[in-house]
Design a protein around this motif. Structure first.
Motif, PDB file in Angstrom:
ATOM      1  N   GLY A 123      -1.477   8.742  -1.076  1.00 42.67           N
ATOM      2  CA  GLY A 123      -1.275   7.341  -0.723  1.00 42.67           C
ATOM      3  C   GLY A 123      -0.938   6.494  -1.929  1.00 42.67           C
ATOM      4  O   GLY A 123      -0.102   6.842  -2.749  1.00 42.67           O
ATOM      5  N   THR A 125      -3.095   5.708  -4.340  1.00 42.18           N
ATOM      6  CA  THR A 125      -4.085   5.913  -5.386  1.00 42.18           C
ATOM      7  C   THR A 125      -3.424   5.862  -6.758  1.00 42.18           C
ATOM      8  O   THR A 125      -2.358   6.440  -6.961  1.00 42.18           O
ATOM      9  CB  THR A 125      -4.782   7.269  -5.211  1.00 42.18           C
ATOM     10  OG1 THR A 125      -5.283   7.378  -3.878  1.00 42.18           O
ATOM     11  CG2 THR A 125      -5.950   7.400  -6.170  1.00 42.18           C
ATOM     12  N   HIS A 150      -8.260   8.560   6.175  1.00 42.02           N
ATOM     13  CA  HIS A 150      -8.765   7.189   6.375  1.00 42.02           C
ATOM     14  C   HIS A 150      -9.682   6.734   5.243  1.00 42.02           C
ATOM     15  O   HIS A 150     -10.636   5.973   5.462  1.00 42.02           O
ATOM     16  CB  HIS A 150      -9.495   7.070   7.727  1.00 42.02           C
ATOM     17  CG  HIS A 150      -8.752   7.660   8.877  1.00 42.02           C
ATOM     18  ND1 HIS A 150      -7.606   7.092   9.390  1.00 42.02           N
ATOM     19  CD2 HIS A 150      -8.970   8.782   9.607  1.00 42.02           C
ATOM     20  CE1 HIS A 150      -7.154   7.839  10.394  1.00 42.02           C
ATOM     21  NE2 HIS A 150      -7.960   8.870  10.537  1.00 42.02           N
ATOM     22  N   PHE A 151      -9.383   7.186   4.029  1.00 41.47           N
ATOM     23  CA  PHE A 151     -10.265   6.849   2.911  1.00 41.47           C
ATOM     24  C   PHE A 151     -10.351   5.338   2.689  1.00 41.47           C
ATOM     25  O   PHE A 151     -11.427   4.808   2.383  1.00 41.47           O
ATOM     26  CB  PHE A 151      -9.779   7.545   1.640  1.00 41.47           C
ATOM     27  CG  PHE A 151     -10.616   7.240   0.427  1.00 41.47           C
ATOM     28  CD1 PHE A 151     -11.964   7.554   0.396  1.00 41.47           C
ATOM     29  CD2 PHE A 151     -10.055   6.615  -0.678  1.00 41.47           C
ATOM     30  CE1 PHE A 151     -12.736   7.272  -0.721  1.00 41.47           C
ATOM     31  CE2 PHE A 151     -10.816   6.331  -1.799  1.00 41.47           C
ATOM     32  CZ  PHE A 151     -12.162   6.655  -1.818  1.00 41.47           C
ATOM     33  N   ASP A 152      -9.240   4.624   2.845  1.00 42.45           N
ATOM     34  CA  ASP A 152      -9.275   3.177   2.631  1.00 42.45           C
ATOM     35  C   ASP A 152     -10.236   2.485   3.573  1.00 42.45           C
ATOM     36  O   ASP A 152     -10.873   1.488   3.209  1.00 42.45           O
ATOM     37  CB  ASP A 152      -7.866   2.585   2.805  1.00 42.45           C
ATOM     38  CG  ASP A 152      -6.970   2.880   1.612  1.00 42.45           C
ATOM     39  OD1 ASP A 152      -7.503   3.270   0.558  1.00 42.45           O
ATOM     40  OD2 ASP A 152      -5.744   2.732   1.742  1.00 42.45           O
ATOM     41  N   GLN A 153     -10.350   3.002   4.797  1.00 42.29           N
ATOM     42  CA  GLN A 153     -11.248   2.374   5.778  1.00 42.29           C
ATOM     43  C   GLN A 153     -12.720   2.682   5.517  1.00 42.29           C
ATOM     44  O   GLN A 153     -13.594   1.910   5.910  1.00 42.29           O
ATOM     45  CB  GLN A 153     -10.884   2.832   7.202  1.00 42.29           C
ATOM     46  CG  GLN A 153      -9.577   2.246   7.715  1.00 42.29           C
ATOM     47  CD  GLN A 153      -8.427   3.227   7.560  1.00 42.29           C
ATOM     48  OE1 GLN A 153      -8.277   3.860   6.515  1.00 42.29           O
ATOM     49  NE2 GLN A 153      -7.609   3.346   8.600  1.00 42.29           N
ATOM     50  N   LYS A 155     -14.095   3.790   2.330  1.00 40.90           N
ATOM     51  CA  LYS A 155     -14.557   3.918   0.947  1.00 40.90           C
ATOM     52  C   LYS A 155     -15.653   2.918   0.582  1.00 40.90           C
ATOM     53  O   LYS A 155     -16.527   3.228  -0.233  1.00 40.90           O
ATOM     54  CB  LYS A 155     -13.391   3.829  -0.031  1.00 40.90           C
ATOM     55  CG  LYS A 155     -12.628   2.527  -0.044  1.00 40.90           C
ATOM     56  CD  LYS A 155     -11.458   2.636  -1.032  1.00 40.90           C
ATOM     57  CE  LYS A 155     -10.611   1.393  -1.058  1.00 40.90           C
ATOM     58  NZ  LYS A 155      -9.460   1.525  -2.004  1.00 40.90           N
ATOM     59  N   ARG A 156     -15.640   1.719   1.184  1.00 39.06           N
ATOM     60  CA  ARG A 156     -16.693   0.751   0.861  1.00 39.06           C
ATOM     61  C   ARG A 156     -18.049   1.258   1.356  1.00 39.06           C
ATOM     62  O   ARG A 156     -19.046   1.236   0.615  1.00 39.06           O
ATOM     63  CB  ARG A 156     -16.368  -0.605   1.480  1.00 39.06           C
ATOM     64  CG  ARG A 156     -17.358  -1.701   1.123  1.00 39.06           C
ATOM     65  CD  ARG A 156     -16.813  -3.056   1.559  1.00 39.06           C
ATOM     66  NE  ARG A 156     -17.695  -4.142   1.179  1.00 39.06           N
ATOM     67  CZ  ARG A 156     -18.661  -4.643   1.952  1.00 39.06           C
ATOM     68  NH1 ARG A 156     -18.879  -4.118   3.155  1.00 39.06           N
ATOM     69  NH2 ARG A 156     -19.416  -5.636   1.535  1.00 39.06           N
ATOM     70  N   THR A 173     -10.732   6.254  -8.841  1.00 42.50           N
ATOM     71  CA  THR A 173     -10.651   5.584  -7.540  1.00 42.50           C
ATOM     72  C   THR A 173     -10.256   6.536  -6.414  1.00 42.50           C
ATOM     73  O   THR A 173      -9.864   6.095  -5.346  1.00 42.50           O
ATOM     74  CB  THR A 173      -9.606   4.454  -7.599  1.00 42.50           C
ATOM     75  OG1 THR A 173      -8.326   4.999  -7.971  1.00 42.50           O
ATOM     76  CG2 THR A 173     -10.009   3.386  -8.602  1.00 42.50           C
ATOM     77  N   THR A 174     -10.388   7.842  -6.632  1.00 41.86           N
ATOM     78  CA  THR A 174      -9.904   8.790  -5.629  1.00 41.86           C
ATOM     79  C   THR A 174     -10.948   9.110  -4.567  1.00 41.86           C
ATOM     80  O   THR A 174     -12.162   8.997  -4.793  1.00 41.86           O
ATOM     81  CB  THR A 174      -9.488  10.110  -6.291  1.00 41.86           C
ATOM     82  OG1 THR A 174     -10.648  10.729  -6.876  1.00 41.86           O
ATOM     83  CG2 THR A 174      -8.420   9.891  -7.350  1.00 41.86           C
ATOM     84  N   ASP A 175     -10.447   9.565  -3.420  1.00 44.37           N
ATOM     85  CA  ASP A 175     -11.321  10.087  -2.378  1.00 44.37           C
ATOM     86  C   ASP A 175     -12.084  11.313  -2.869  1.00 44.37           C
ATOM     87  O   ASP A 175     -13.257  11.511  -2.542  1.00 44.37           O
ATOM     88  CB  ASP A 175     -10.511  10.427  -1.124  1.00 44.37           C
ATOM     89  CG  ASP A 175      -9.339  11.375  -1.396  1.00 44.37           C
ATOM     90  OD1 ASP A 175      -9.027  11.627  -2.571  1.00 44.37           O
ATOM     91  OD2 ASP A 175      -8.722  11.842  -0.411  1.00 44.37           O
ATOM     92  N   GLN A 220     -15.853   8.192   9.262  1.00 43.66           N
ATOM     93  CA  GLN A 220     -14.513   8.083   9.848  1.00 43.66           C
ATOM     94  C   GLN A 220     -14.600   7.741  11.339  1.00 43.66           C
ATOM     95  O   GLN A 220     -13.876   6.856  11.819  1.00 43.66           O
ATOM     96  CB  GLN A 220     -13.752   9.396   9.654  1.00 43.66           C
ATOM     97  CG  GLN A 220     -13.359   9.676   8.216  1.00 43.66           C
ATOM     98  CD  GLN A 220     -12.822  11.075   8.042  1.00 43.66           C
ATOM     99  OE1 GLN A 220     -13.005  11.945   8.898  1.00 43.66           O
ATOM    100  NE2 GLN A 220     -12.136  11.318   6.929  1.00 43.66           N
TER     101      GLN A 220
END
Length: 342
Positions: A123, A125, A150-153, A155-156, A173-175, A220
């Motif tokens: 993505g 990253t 769906h890491f962006d969704q 990660k927080r 900052t990686t998954d 997820q």
């Protein structure tokens, strides 16, 4: 997708140049080349076109976003600072074949445990050395090929699941690194603070990795449910070592889709060592260096890699989908299914 290479032997050190640079299909050349024996034959889909399309999707021919290298030394232990080997890292963003420091290090370094990784960023990253695998936590190294869907969704929420100590060790900052930190969070919950400084049973490492993967899948489902969707599958080809043990999985949580390629060999190390007869690229040819030892003198070793680095196909096997490989200090290989339900 990325490519990675892992070597482990209790008794037979490898010269990094022999395993990472000189072979025609060494990992340092896998930025733009593919060699995937058995992948078509053993994992066909409903038709050959679907198989070829899926193989190409999860085994990208372009891995241009950096190289990371970890090898293990006893230097700190020799000076009484710790017990057991510790990792040394070298990471670059340029192509390894044109990096003189990489070539110099490999020409002058031997090790019993080596991890190497060529990155294809997922993505958006960032392309930075902090995002290059392998990631080190104390005496452990962790690397991943694939993607956490769906890491962006998630990660927080995932970050809030980490222990303070594990979170403090995350630099990128990686998954992949977040998944590594979650794995160590669960190991820390079992074993206490500074868990990454000690060796632990492989069974326990496997259980903590499975717990981390299950947590990711639960996050997820929770986040995608909010928008009325179901999660896509994640590809998780992961390797973990403490310099004396190795755990690796080839995993994708889908009934029919396959993970990226992953191979195992207990024989290829002979052709990848200039002390011994043989050649990594040609049958019946020596590597051109004086043979110092006979093939049967080579120590027990295990190589696990995204692609074979020698062309003798019989020396390699394709690791089955959703299998875990565990190699202890005694170099005994154990195989178990990945215990994650989906």
């Amino acid at each position: 997708m990325c490519r990675w290479f892992a070597y482990l032997s209790a008794t037979e050190p490898c010269l990094l140049e022999d395993v990472l640079i000189l072979p025609d299909h060494a990992i340092s050349k896998q930025v733009h080349e593919r060699y995937l024996p058995y992948l078509f034959h053993y994992e066909p889909d409903k038709d050959s076109y679907s198989t070829k399309k899926e193989m190409s999707l999860r085994n990208s021919p372009y891995n241009l976003d950096g190289l990371g290298l970890v090898w293990y030394t006893s230097s700190r232990a020799d000076f009484g600072e710790c017990e057991g080997p510790r990792p040394v890292s070298y990471k670059i963003l340029r192509q390894p074949q044109t990096d003189p420091i990489f070539h110099s290090l490999c020409a002058g370094t031997t090790a019993h445990a080596v991890f190497a990784h060529i990155r294809a960023a997922s993505g958006a990253t960032a392309i930075t050395i902090y995002n290059n695998h392998p990631f080190t936590f104390g005496r452990y190294a962790f690397m991943h090929n694939g993607v956490v869907a769906h890491f962006d969704q998630i990660k927080r929420t995932l970050a809030l699941s980490l222990s303070d100590e594990a979170h403090a060790l995350v630099k990128g900052t990686t998954d992949s690194e977040m998944l590594a930190a979650l794995f160590f969070t669960y190991l820390e919950a079992r074993r206490g603070a500074q868990v990454w400084e000690a060796q632990h049973p492989l069974e326990e490492l496997k259980q903590c990795l499975e717990q981390a993967i299950e947590t990711v899948f639960a996050l997820q489902r929770t986040e995608l449910k909010k928008v009325g969707k179901t999660p896509d599958a994640s590809s998780l080809n992961i390797a973990i070592t403490d310099g004396e043990q190795l755990l690796a999985i080839r995993f994708r949580n889908h009934a029919t889709e396959h993970p990226p390629s992953l191979y195992l060999s207990t024989r290829a190390g002979v052709a990848l060592n200039r002390k011994f007869p043989g050649h990594p690229d040609l049958e019946g040819v020596d590597n051109g260096v004086q043979n110092l030892k006979a093939p049967e003198e080579h120590g027990d070793h295990v190589i696990i890699a995204s692609e074979p680095t020698t062309y003798k196909k019989s020396d390699w096997e394709l690791i089955p989908k959703n299998q875990c490989i565990m190699v202890g200090p005694d170099m005994v290989i154990r195989r178990e299914p990945v215990g994650v339900q989906f």
